[in-house]
Design an enzyme around this catalytic site. Structure first.
Site: not given
Ligand code: THU
Length: 161
Positions: A63, A65, A116, A74, A113, A76
């Site tokens: 991920n 940000e 994804c 994310c 999520c 995935e």
């Molecule tokens: N996130 C992911 O990368 N994958 C997931 O399956 C759930 C959430 C990330 C997004 C964000 O950077 C952090 O986790 C918190 O939501």
């Protein structure tokens, strides 16, 4: 009375990562490794994903940000987009995902999520072939879904367009 349809989904549950078959364990280990490179200063929630392609290649992502929160992405999606951008004609067959949090020990699997799930689904439809989803936490059980469609019933696809 309207007719009803019901949707069911089954997931394999492994008590620990050590119970996985070696290929799945290798893929999950790749996700755990790349998780350490996540850029998650705002959530403290680090996620790694590893895509296995039909040719045996493993493509990873984590991920990313952003100070403008919705601009992040994310793990995935970083991983599947990375895979499709590098190997556009090669079918993805599985994706493993793992996470850890700065605020708690994650003792349950991280599940992708909704956005994804939709993005992974695109490649199932594109290649007309299921993508297995291997989901793990820092410790505790590992869930395996045989297809992303089990995680996203009644998916919107290109067939609707
Ligand atoms: N996130 C992911 O990368 N994958 C997931 O399956 C759930 C959430 C990330 C997004 C964000 O950077 C952090 O986790 C918190 O939501």
């Amino acid at each position: 009375m309207p007719k009803k349809i019901s949707v069911t989904a089954e997931f394999e549950v492994f008590e620990t990562k050590e119970e996985l078959d070696p290929a799945d364990k290798l893929l999950l280990d790749s996700a755990v490794k790349i998780m350490e490179n996540a850029y998650a200063p705002y959530s403290g929630f680090l996620v790694g994903a590893a895509v296995l392609l039909e040719n045996g290649q493993i493509v990873t992502g984590n991920n990313q940000e952003n100070a403008a929160y919705p601009s992040g992405l994310c793990a995935e999606r970083v991983a599947v987009f990375h895979a499709s951008s590098q190997f556009p004609g090669v079918k993805p067959v599985a994706i493993a995902v793992s996470a850890k949090s700065s605020s708690q020990v994650l003792d349950r699997p991280v599940t992708p999520c909704g956005a994804c799930r939709q993005s992974v689904s695109e490649y199932e439809v594109r290649f007309s072939s299921p993508i297995r989803i291997i989901m793990a936490g820092e410790k505790g059980p590992v869930y395996i879904s045989k297809s992303v469609s089990d995680l996203l019933p009644l998916t919107f696809t290109s067939k609707h367009l």
